[in-house]
Design an enzyme around this catalytic site. Structure first.
Site, mmCIF file in Angstrom:
data_model
loop_
_atom_site.group_PDB
_atom_site.id
_atom_site.type_symbol
_atom_site.label_atom_id
_atom_site.label_comp_id
_atom_site.label_asym_id
_atom_site.label_seq_id
_atom_site.Cartn_x
_atom_site.Cartn_y
_atom_site.Cartn_z
ATOM 1 N N GLY A 292 0.861 -1.183 0.000
ATOM 2 C CA GLY A 292 0.000 0.000 0.000
ATOM 3 C C GLY A 292 0.897 1.234 0.000
ATOM 4 C CB CYS A 293 0.660 4.438 -1.806
ATOM 5 S SG CYS A 293 -1.080 4.816 -1.445
#
Lengths: 359, 359, 359, 359
Positions: free
Chosen positions: D160-161
Site C-alpha cells: 500500500g502506498c
C-alpha cells in the site's frame, strides 16, 4: 564536430526553472553526458540545494557562468537573463551547438525586438519549433517545416512557451487559408513556473492559491510579436493578435484558447479538422485529439507533447482552438532537447516522452 | 404583502451549492429569518450533513420540496434542476417573492431557450442583475438600469454566473458605443463549484488539481444567448460572441477576459475608462479598479463584488476587459439577496459584503 | 474609557496578512469605526494597493506606524514584527485596549520566551483564547475559562494560530484527566497565509502548488512552549509535545491532528466525547462535530469557528483529535475581534460569523 | 519461462489510476512490449478515452478482463478491485510473473486480513518493497533486505502506498534498535489520486480544493496492520501505530510524518542519521537527504524515489521522520516495475527515473 556516441552538454543557468528542466530531461537522455553546470549568484552550491528533484545530479557543484567553464562540450544550453546569451555564444566555437532558452535570438525583426524588449537586437538564430509550418516562398507551393532548418544547426533559439502554444493551435488554419489573421484573440491559462523563481508578492502561494490573476493585459506581452512572426512564416499576410495570459493555480501548464475568424463562413468542422490533421500528420509530439476530446494540461505534464483540439463556432463565425502543453517541456526544455536531437542527427524523440504524468 | 420587520425565507434545493450559498448569506442577514429548507433526495437529513460549513443551521432537517412546505414564507428561493421552478412558482401566491437561481426564467426569447436548453420556455422573469444597463427605448435618450425593474418585483430570475461576469465586463463599452458587438470573444477561467455537486469523473479533485480543462467549446454554451440578450438590452444591435469556459484549480471564482473591437480605432484608454466609470459610478458592488490594478478572483471570494478592469490593445484594435467575481455570490446567491433587498425595499447592501476573503 | 456607541479602532501593520484580516472583519463590524491604518515601508500607499480585497477601505492612505498616529482610538490592533509591540504599547494609555496579533506577549515564562524567540521577554498579556480551560488553582475544583480574564481587559495577546488549533483539540481531554500529556504528537496541515507575505523561494506558488512541504521539524517550532503553557493551564502536570507543521496547497486553513495517550486504556469513545462536549457546551465558536463527521478546513474559511472531532484508537491506546480552523480568523484576527468584544462588554459574536465560505 | 529480450506485459484494470500509471511507466520501458489491456465496465473503449495522457497507447482497445485475454504474456499486472486477483492469478501459469497492485496478497496474517478487510485471506505473495529491512531470524545477525526474495519471484504483492511511506521512514530506527515501536504516530498528507477514480462527493474538486480533509481516523485504516507487519520484519517486537491520513489539494504525493520514541533518551542526531544512511546506502531509489534539507512531494512527482529526513526532538524524546514519495510511482506502479525488474533479472532501475517533475 565529430559525432560522438556520448554528447556532452553544459547548462548555464542551472539553478533556475528552465535550466533545471533541461537537466531533468538530459539526466535521463541515453546519449547525453551532463557536463558543467553553471550559475551566477548560486555558483559554489551543490545542485541539490536548488534542484532537489534531480537526484542524479544532486552532488554536482555549480560553477560560475564563464566561457571557460562552458568550453569543451558538444552542446551548451543557455538559461540566462535577457541579454546575456549573445555575448557568451559569440565566444563559443561555431561547431558547438548552442541552444538559447531565453528570448534574445527568437525574433528576426530588430525593430520588433527593440520595441518589445527595449534593448539592442542580438540577431536571430534558427527557431526551435520543428513543427512550425513554413509557407512556400519560392513559387513551388510546397509547404515545408522548420525542422529542415534545424538539421545540422549550431545555434538554436527556443520559442517562448506561450508562443508555442498559440502557434501550434492556430497555424494549420492559417497555412490552409481557413483562418483570418487580422483579428486573432488568445487567452491563456498558465501555470506559475512560467514566471520563474522571481520573488514577487503576486507570485507567492498565498496569493496564487485559489485565485486567477491576469497579467500583461492589453497587447504589451512580449510573446505577441513572436506569434505574429510565426504565423507570417506559416503564410499569414498581416497579423493582429489580442493576447491575455492568466495565472491559475497550477505549477506547470499552458492551456491556450486561440480563435480566429473563418475566412469562409461555410467552412465545416471536417474541413477544419482535415487541415489540422494534415499539419500534424506523422508528428510525434503535436497531435490533434479525436473529435470531442478536449486537451487538458494534466495530459501533458512532464511530456514533450502539445495536444490540440478545434471547434467551429458557427454562430460567432470563428474557429476556436485549444492547445495544452507543459510550459517547461514542449514550451522550453523539451523543445530544446527535441531540437538538439534534430540538429545532431539523433532520433528526434530520444530522451523525450509523450506520456504525461497524470492524474 | 405587508412588509414585516423580519422576512421569512424558504430555500428549495438547500443541499446543493447554490442553495447552500443562499443559506450561508441569509443566515447572517439581519432582517431574515430562515424558514423551511427543502431538498429532493436528501430530504430527511440534517442540513449539517450536506452544508457542514453553515453551523447556524446545522440542525435543521431538510423537508421534501413540495409547495406545501414552501408556502407561508415571504420569500422563496429556488435552487432546483432545470424545469422544476416554473411548476412550483405557479402554485405560490403572487405576492410571495420567488427567486429562481436556475436558468428557467432568464431568457426572454422562447426560441433561444428551446434551442439552447431543449425544452419548452417557462417564460421570463425580471432579471436579477441590478447593474444591467438598459439603453433608452423610448426616444428620451435616458439610460436606465435593471434595478428599477426589480423594485417591488415578486418574481426574479438570477443570471447565470458566467453571464454576469461577461456582461459586467463588456456592457459599458456597448452602451457607450465604443465596442463593436459583432465579434466578441470571451474566455473564462472558472472554479469547480460552478459545475455543482455532479459526480462526474472530470470533476474529481484528482482530475482537476494541477490542470486546466476547457469545456463547452464552440458556441454551444447556454450562457451565450443570455449574454447576447443582455448586450442587446444595453444597446447592441446584433451580437456575436465566442465563449469558452476553462475549469482551473480553484473552488470558487470566475475571471472573465472579454474583448470586443473598438468602433473607432483612435479611442483612447481615457475615453474607455470614462465609459466604464460612468456605468458603475455609485454602484456598491461593481467597480472599475484604479488604472493598472488588475482584478483577481481572490479579491472577491465570499463577497458580492464584481471587479472590472479595461485596457486598450492598440495593436489589435480591441478593448480587453477582465472581470473577477465569485460565481456563488455575485454570480448566484449574492445576486439573489441583492435583488431581494431591492424588491422588498430594504437597503440594497443589507447582508452583503464587499470584503473578499483573501489571501 | 467611556463606552461609545461606536468603537474607533486603529490597526498598525495594516498591509500584512494579519492586519489585513483584522481590517476585513472590522470593516463589517456594526459597532466599529475603522480609524488610522499604519504601516512601515508601505506608508503613503493607498490600502487598496496592498489589500485590494477590502473595497470599503481601498482609498485609505497608510500612515507611518508611530504612537502619534495610533493615539486617539478606543482600540489599537498591533500586527507588527517581533519585538515592536511592547515599545508602542508602553506609550499608549492604560485605558486603550491594545491587542497584539504577534507573539511578544503570549508566553508567561521569560525563559521559554528567550529560549524560543531569542530576545528579552516583553511580559505577558491576557491571553486571547476565551475558550481556554483553566484548571482550578484555588481548591474549589471549579473549572473556569480564560474568557473571564478578558472581561474588561485592556491588553490582549492573541495566540499563535497553530497553538489555538492544537490547544482546542487536546485541552478537554487534558482537563478531564483522560489524556496523558507526557507524549503528545501533533502534525498540522497548514495553508500558506500562515507564513505571511515573506518573499522566500519555498513560499512561491510554483514551489507550493502540488506539493506538501514540512518545516520547523524536530521540536524547534515556537508554538511548542505556547501549547505547553496552555495545557498546563488546563490542568496538565508536565507536557511534552512533538509538533510538525506541513505546508499544503491552500491559502488558508489549519487541520491539526493531535494525539495523546489515554490515561486509562479502557476509556470509551462516549466518555471522551462527553469531555469534549462539556468543554465546549454553549461555546459559539468551538464545536465538537456530530459523531462520524470530520472537520475540514473548508468548513471554516472566513469564519471564527474551530471544529473538532475525536476518535479513540483502541489499538494504539491513543485519543486522536482533529481540529480545523482558519488561521487568519479564529487563528488570528477573529480571535482578536472576539476578545475585543468580550473586553469591551459587547456581545461576544458581534461582527463574527460561524458560516464558512465553502465550497 | 525463457527470458526474452522483450518482455510482454498485460495490464488488467487498465482504466484506473494504478493500472494507468503502470502503463505510463511500461510504455517507456526499454525492454517491455505492452500487451493486452483489460478492463471491466470500460471494455470496448479505446484506452485514450480513459488514459488520455498516455499518447503512445491511445488507440489500444480495452479487452474484457478474462484469463484468456491475460494468457500469453510474460508478466501480468493486476489493478483490480479487492478479491479479484486471487481467482485470476490461480489460473495463470506458475512461470508467469503476476504482480498485484491491490491489497489481496499483502498481509501474511489471515486474521489481520479478515479483521481489516472483512473477507477471506487470499494468501500472501512476495512483498514488493525491495528496500524492506529484514532482521536476522537465523542467529547469524546479518541484516538482509526483501530484494533477495524478489529475485526470481513469480508472484509479487505491491505494498500500500501509505505503508511504503511510513515503513521507509521508520524502519531504519526500528532495525537499529533506536526507536520504540510501541507508540508510533504517523500523520500523512496525501494527494487525491490515492483515492482512485471513485465518484464520491468529498472527492470532488469543488470539495477538495482549498481544504484539508482527514479520513479513516482512529486506527481503522487498512494500512495499519501492513505497517506493523513490515516493522516486525525489520526487527520490532510488538508494534502499535496511530495512523491518520489527511487529503490535501494535490493530485499526487504522500508526505508522511512518522514519529517514534527514542529507546535511549541521549541518542544523538548523528547516531540516528547513521542508522538511516546505513539502511539506504547504495539504494538507487530511497535516500536520506542531506542534513537540513526536508523532502517535499514535488521532488518525487513521477519518479520512483522516496526521500527521507530525520530529526531528533530532544524535548519530546522522539525521532521525527518525514518521507515524501509519489503514491502512484514508488507507492504503486513504480514499485511494481522495480520489483518486476528484480524478479526478471533486469537492471533494477530500468524504465524508472529518480528525477521528479518539479516545480
Amino acid at each position: 564536430m565529430v559525432m560522438h556516441m556520448t554528447i556532452t552538454v553544459a547548462v548555464a543557468g542551472a539553478s533556475g526553472y528552465a535550466g533545471g528542466e533541461a537537466l531533468r530531461i538530459l539526466a535521463d537522455h541515453p546519449e547525453v553526458e551532463v557536463g558543467a553546470l553553471t550559475a551566477h549568484s548560486n555558483a559554489g552550491a551543490a545542485l541539490g540545494t536548488h534542484q532537489p528533484h534531480i537526484r542524479a545530479l544532486a552532488d554536482r557543484v555549480l560553477l560560475p557562468t564563464t566561457v571557460e567553464n562552458l568550453l569543451g562540450h558538444d552542446v551548451v544550453v543557455l538559461a540566462l537573463p535577457h541579454g546575456a546569451s549573445a555575448e557568451i555564444a559569440a565566444q563559443l566555437p561555431d561547431d558547438v551547438l548552442v541552444i538559447d532558452l531565453g528570448a534574445d535570438h527568437r525574433l528576426t525583426d530588430p525593430d520588433a525586438w527593440t520595441q518589445f524588449y527595449g534593448t539592442e537586437h542580438a540577431g536571430a538564430w534558427p527557431y526551435g519549433l520543428p513543427e512550425l509550418l513554413l509557407a512556400p516562398t519560392d513559387g513551388t507551393g510546397t509547404l515545408t517545416k522548420q525542422r529542415e532548418h534545424l538539421v545540422g544547426a549550431r545555434r538554436i533559439a527556443v520559442p517562448g512557451c506561450n508562443v508555442t502554444a498559440v502557434t501550434l493551435g492556430l497555424q494549420p488554419g492559417v497555412s490552409a487559408g481557413l483562418v483570418d489573421t487580422d483579428d486573432l484573440v488568445a487567452v491563456l491559462a498558465v501555470g506559475y513556473s512560467g514566471a520563474g523563481k522571481s520573488l514577487k508578492p503576486h507570485l507567492l502561494a498565498s496569493e496564487g492559491l485559489g485565485s486567477a490573476q491576469p497579467y500583461a493585459v492589453g497587447g504589451t506581452h512580449r510573446h505577441v510579436p513572436e506569434v505574429e512572426q510565426n504565423l507570417v512564416a506559416a503564410g499569414a499576410g498581416s497579423v493582429r493578435l489580442s493576447f491575455t495570459p492568466v495565472l491559475v493555480p497550477m505549477s506547470r501548464g499552458i492551456l491556450a484558447t486561440a480563435t480566429g475568424r473563418l475566412t469562409a463562413p461555410g467552412t465545416t468542422l471536417e474541413e477544419v479538422r482535415r487541415a489540422w490533421e494534415q499539419a500534424y500528420d506523422g508528428e510525434p509530439f503535436v497531435e490533434l485529439l479525436p473529435e470531442g476530446q478536449w486537451p487538458t494540461t494534466a495530459m501533458t505534464v512532464g511530456a514533450n507533447t502539445a495536444l490540440v483540439q478545434v471547434a467551429v463556432d458557427r454562430r460567432a463565425g470563428r474557429v476556436v482552438t485549444v492547445t495544452a502543453l507543459d510550459n517547461l517541456v514542449k514550451g522550453t526544455a523539451g523543445a530544446a532537447v527535441q531540437s538538439m536531437n534534430i540538429a545532431l542527427g539523433l532520433p528526434q524523440t530520444l530522451g523525450l516522452t509523450t506520456g504525461g504524468v497524470a492524474p
